[in-house]
Every structure is written in C-alpha cells, then in structure tokens.
Design a protein around this motif. Structure first.
Motif: not given
Length: 736
Positions: A267-296
C-alpha cells in the motif's frame, strides 16, 4: 582442521566433475540429466565442507556461556572448561533509559585467549544494533572499539551475533552495548565464549551454486550454437526475472516480532497518477477536491498558497496544507507526470472495476515487460545482422542490456517517479523495435511502422524529454524511405542530397510517410490540447509549476555549468569499493557547482563494465554496422545519449532513477559493438577468445548491478528488511 575441510570441499567438487567426464557419463546417458546430478553433488560438497568450514574449528580451550535475565537479574552459567569464578564475577549488566531508548551495557570477564564471540538477546525488536569493545594485551588500560560498522542482531540469523575475533594475546574483558526502543525492552542477554560457528546448510546458497554449475555445463554443451535454443533462452531470462521479482519482494516484505515473514506491504498513499484517474473519471483534469480528507483544509491551503510571494519556494510553504509534488497553477493542482499511463491503464481499470491500480505492482509489471522488450530489440538487431551470432553472445547482450540500462533501480522506490520513467522507456523500446521490423528487403510494412510511431509518440506523453528518442530512429526511417524511393548514391554533395530527398518523398512512400507521421500528429495535438486546458500553453507540461524542493522555473537547458556534472556523474563515475558486504556502492558526493543542484546517490554508465565498449564505436561503424545500413542509427543514438544525459542532469539532477533516461540509449551502440567484435573474431578463428572476453564483461556487469541494487547507499533493504539483507550477507560472507 577447518582449513582442511575448506580445501576438501573444493577437492571433492573437482573430483566429481573429473570422474563424470572420465567415465564418459555425458555420452552414456542424457547429458542434461547428468549435468544436473553432477551440479547437485558439487553444490552439496561445497556447501557441507567449504562454505561451512568454520564449524569444523578446533577447541580453543576455555569455553563457557552466560545468560542474564534483565527483569530478575538472575544469571545462567554453562561452564565447559572448569571456570571457578561465579557468574556474577563473569558478567555484569547495567541498564539505562534515555530519549525513549534503553541502553544495555554488558561486561564479560574473559581472562583468556578469545577466538569466537556469540551474542543473542530476547527482544521483540527484530533488529538490535550493538557495539563491541574489548581489552586485551595490546589495549589493557582502556576499552578499544571493534571498528565494524552497523553491527546488528537480527532474529533468526545467528551469524549476525557471531564475531570471529582477532585480539592480541589474552582478552581481559569484552563490553557489549545494545540499544533498543523502550517499547521493546530486552529480557535476556546471552553470551558464548569460544564456541565455533554452528553448521548451517544454506539452501539458497546451495541452489545458486547448483544453478551456476548447471548453467556452465549448458554453456559448454551449446557454446558453438548460433541458433537460439528456446529452453536456454527462457531459463536465462527467467533467472533475470526472478532477481527482479526478488528485489520487489525484498523492498516490500513485512516480518513479525518473531522474525517470520508475514507478507508484502504494497500500500502507498494515493499518488498523482491515481488522483488524475479520479479526476478524469469526474470529467476534469485538475486534482482539486480529489483525494482529500478535508475540503475546507484544501481550500484554505490553496488560498494561502496564492497569497505567497512565490508558492514554488519550499520554505515559504511551511505551515501550509498543500499537495506535495503536484503542479500548482491558478489555484488548481495538476499532475505534471505524463498522462499516458493513466489513459491506457489506470483509468480503464478504474472504470471497469472501481479500484485504483497499485503503483508498486504496476512498476514491477512494467520493469518485467520492459526487460522482455529489451530482449526482443536485441534479437531484432541480431536478425538484421548479416552474419550469424553465437547464442550466448546474444543472451549475454540481452541480460547486459537489462542491467546496464539501470531499470533495476526503479524497483527500490516503485513510486510514480519511477513509473513515469519506466513507462516512457517501455514505449520507446517497443517503438524502436517495431520500426526496425517495419523495413524489410521486400518493402515497408505500414501497419508495423504505424504501431512503432504510435509507441514513440506515446513515450513523449509519458515523459516529454523522450521526444529525443524519435531523432535516434530517424536515420533508419529516412534511409529506408529513400531506398524504397529508388535513391542511389551519386557524386556531388548537392546532387546526392537532392536525390536523397526525392527518394524519401517518392510517390511510392506517400502512404508509408502518412502512416508514420499520423500517430505523431494525433498524439501531439492531444498532448498540446491537454497542456493548453491546464496551463494556457501548448508546450508547457507543468514542470515549472512543481510544488517540490526547488522552484523549477529556474531550471534552464542552457545552464552549461552543469556539463561537467553530467559527464562525470552520468557517464564516468564508478561505484565505490568497500571491504564490507555488498562491496559495491552507489556514490554520493558534493560538486563544484555553486547553486542549487538536486542529487541522490548515482553511478555513471561506465560502472557497468560492458559499457567500456563504447570506445570501440568508431571501429564497429566501419564494419558490420555499415553492412546492415545502421550507421546513422548508431551515430544518432550515441549523440542523443549525450544530449539526454545533459538534459536530464540540467532539468532534474543526478540519481540512479534519472540515469534510466539515458543509460539504455548508450547501450544501443554497444549492442552493435558486441556483434562486430564477435563477427570479426569468428572470421579470424578467435571466436572462443571473443566469447570469453565479452562474457567476463557481461558477468561483471551483472554482478556490479546486483550488488549496488541491495547496497545501503541506494536500497533501504538493510534498514527496512534486515531479515533479508543479513541472510544474503550470511550466504555470501561464509568465512565470518
């Protein structure tokens, strides 16, 4: 006695080999079965007598063992030599506690000649560091420290507590200091005086010796073969794959408090490639509000970063919540690593299964696949060679390619950094191989050419500096187009150039040219669009917006002051030699560069002895290389290798994982040198000398890289998994 046993093991091994040959066993029975049996007997003889010779050591007179219970302070004493002193007079232990650490100082009165010292402790800490001091006839007033660095008691490995001492005269006393975390106190300390090392049949060592001897027999049986034998090919590459797999297992192994293997920590903490995967799945390219414990917290961190004078200066970001090693632009995080692995692997698997790809496992898979593609590329060049090549020369070249390319150093970290490099390398190797196979005497295979161009373009989408690799293969492509278009060499530079260009753009080549260019155009437009929607520039991949240790916008390709560093560290730097296992280490030292320079441990490409053949490139170009019309490819590869080495150093720094960018390119011309040396020697009846000389360089290359892979200067194996590292040391350093 012990040295007689040492020689006996060697004598028995030689005797078994000679008798099998004398009795013609290889002619009477299946030679491979006989070779396996002989190899097993040789390995047993060496293991029982030679490698375990220390256990046959004679009695040294005084022998005793003493144990100390730290809780009850009771002592257990085993006296085999008539010692008259009480246990309390022989061993005293003082315990202190400081900075969440227990220190145990044990003093053992010996008053006799000391040849062997054995230490064991009962403790839940798997690896216990210790120091040994002594008083003898030469150091009688004060204790002298044994100058062995990183002494470590490791559970289940008795040899780590066995010390073969060489003190002067009688030893008055020995002081041993153990240090452990206070959550893992030592319950018992046990010391043995002058007990010889115990017999230990090391199965791993037996298996390695068996395989080495068997491989030597197989080489002997097939030493003149020019046709590749599939079982041998699979076997040799299988051994290389096993070593790669071992590095991965060793890097991630987990052991319990009893020193038993529990499994792999993948196991490794979620890395940039995995974050980009989550972002693209949401239809965007930035990593904001992806894999974060606290949005605030993320929003507050972004606001704080935007208020900084320079958010790319590491020290200014102290006390601010932010995502490490991402690109940051206009209040948004981005993955500045190439998008290709995400588009072709991460995202499809996530959309199908809902699970993110494990980067560690993916890196291991890519290293294995890249090694296979390297083998394929060497085989392709061997097929293009107009003369037959010895099977073992080809096999040795393949294994040397895998080791000298430094891809093995991607296993230790197996993070997104290594993934970017190894995925780009894989695409480049696949592309070059396809393009070489696309041009035949019968014409141009357009489909294969398109696939090759597709892979070459994808390598840029993994790592932008790999655009240079397309210039490596350009001479092959242009020459093939010109030849297919009817080009013939004419007198006069201008006339020759005109004829060459006409040949390239002949109407017969139009479809092939389109097939070659189209993948570059499509992927290039895609990458430019991806860059534009992120950074407002079609050429910006995000490198200058990194939130890392330095403001990378100040990296410039024209920083010529880094040329000496690139040449010395990237090419000339040899491994450091040590008298301590594993004997070969990567290098880390300062430079004369007055400015910021990122560096980790590194080696030059010449650390692989097979790379010494680079000096023979001019010689080989005039011979076999010229005959197969790959002269331009070899020259271009050599030039691009130097350019890539410089660019990697200027824009990144020095590290073994950075060397993967250019080490493999330097090896491309070496392949041709190896084949040219062999062909020339064969023509002159010197084949066996060429095979022997090349074989020595290849074996040394394998050994050097294998040792550096596990060395403490590069690998964390000795600290993270001492249970494995010290077992390897025990296997190799059998004379301790």
């Amino acid at each position: 006695m012990q040295y007689i046993m040492f020689l006996l093991g060697i004598a028995l091994a030689v005797f078994i080999i000679r008798m099998s040959k004398k009795n013609h066993l290889f002619q009477k029975y299946n030679k491979y079965v006989v070779a396996a049996l002989v190899s097993a007997l040789v390995a047993i003889s060496l293991e029982v007598f030679t490698f375990n010779f220390a256990c046959f050591e004679g009695n040294h007179g005084l022998q005793f063992a003493v144990g100390y219970d730290t809780a009850t302070k009771n002592q257990i004493f085993e006296n085999n030599s008539g010692v008259t002193k009480s246990p309390t007079d022989i061993m005293t232990v003082n315990v202190s506690h400081r900075n969440r650490e227990y220190t145990y100082e044990a003093v053992i009165k010996v008053n006799a000649e000391l040849k062997n010292l054995d230490l064991t402790v009962d403790c839940q800490q798997n690896a216990v560091p210790y120091e040994v001091y002594y008083k003898d006839d030469a150091f009688h007033k004060d204790y002298n420290k044994i100058k062995i660095e990183n002494l470590m008691l490791v559970k289940g490995i008795p040899s780590t507590g066995h010390i073969k001492t060489h003190f002067a005269g009688k030893t008055d006393s020995v002081k041993v200091i153990f240090k452990v975390k206070d959550i893992y106190p030592i319950s018992n300390i046990n010391v043995q005086i002058n007990h010889p090392a115990g017999f230990d049949f090391n199965f791993a060592r037996f298996l390695i010796v068996f395989l080495v001897v068997l491989l030597a027999y197989i080489f002997y049986f097939t030493r003149k073969s020019t046709a590749m034998k599939k079982p041998v090919f699979i076997g040799v590459l299988g051994l290389q794959a096993v070593f790669i797999l071992f590095l991965s297992i060793a890097s991630n192994a987990v052991f319990d408090t009893n020193g038993k293997y529990k499994g792999e920590a993948l196991y490794q903490s979620v890395d940039p490639y995995q974050e980009l995967t989550l972002a693209l799945a949401k239809g965007k390219v930035d990593l904001n509000e992806v894999n974060t414990d606290s949005l605030e917290a993320e929003r507050q961190g972004i606001e704080a970063l935007q208020k900084l004078e320079n958010p790319y200066e590491w020290n200014q970001r102290n006390e601010i919540y932010y995502k490490w090693d991402r690109a940051f632009y206009n209040g948004k995080y981005y993955c500045y690593f190439g998008i290709v692995p995400v588009l072709f692997v991460y995202l499809p698997i996530y959309l199908l299964t809902g699970r993110l790809v494990n980067t560690k496992i993916f890196v291991l898979f890519l290293v294995m696949l890249t090694a296979a593609l390297m083998a394929k590329l060497v085989m392709t060049i061997a097929q293009k060679w107009k003369k037959q090549i010895n099977m073992w020369v080809v096999l040795g070249t393949i294994v040397s390619f895998i080791n000298a390319s430094m891809i093995l150093y991607c296993i230790n970290g197996s993070k997104f950094y290594e993934l970017a490099t190894i995925s780009a390398l894989l695409c480049a190797i696949a592309g070059i191989d396809c393009i070489l196979n696309a041009f035949t005497n019968r014409g141009i295979k357009k489909k294969i050419l398109t696939v090759g161009a597709f892979f070459m373009a994808l390598s840029v989408g993994c790592r932008p500096n790999y655009i240079l690799t397309s210039f490596m293969i350009a001479p092959i492509v242009l020459n093939a187009f010109a030849k297919n278009g009817g080009y013939k060499r004419v007198d006069g530079i201008k006339s020759r150039f005109t004829a060459y260009v006409r040949g390239i753009f002949h109407k017969k080549n139009i479809k092939a040219i389109v097939s070659f260019i189209l993948p570059y155009v499509v992927i290039g437009i895609g990458l430019m669009y991806y860059n534009y929607i992120r950074f407002g520039s079609i050429t910006e991949f995000g490198a200058k917006y990194q939130l890392t240790v330095y403001d990378t916008s100040y990296y410039h390709m024209t920083d010529l002051g880094k040329i000496p560093i690139a040449l010395v560290r990237g090419i000339l730097m040899l491994p450091t030699m040590s008298s301590v296992f594993p004997y070969m280490n990567a290098v880390q030292e300062s430079s004369n560069y007055a400015g910021y320079f990122y560096d980790m441990t590194y080696l030059g490409i010449l650390s692989s002895p097979i790379m010494w053949l680079l000096c023979m490139i001019p010689w080989s170009i005039k011979r076999g290389v010229k005959q197969i019309a790959h002269k331009g490819f070899v020259i271009a590869s050599t030039v691009i290798a130097f350019v890539m080495c410089y660019l990697t150093t200027v824009m990144g720094g020095t590290s073994l994982r950075y060397s993967v960018d250019f080490a493999w390119i330097f090896f491309i011309p070496v392949i041709y040198v190896i084949f040219a040396i062999y062909s020339r020697a064969r023509e002159r009846g010197l084949e066996k000398y060429a095979v022997a000389g090349l074989g020595i360089l290849m074996i040394l290359t394998i050994v050097v890289n294998a040792l550096v892979c596990i060395s403490p200067t590069w690998s964390s194996m000795s600290e993270d998994v001492p249970e494995i590292f010290y077992r390897i040391e025990e296997m190799v350093v059998f004379w301790k």
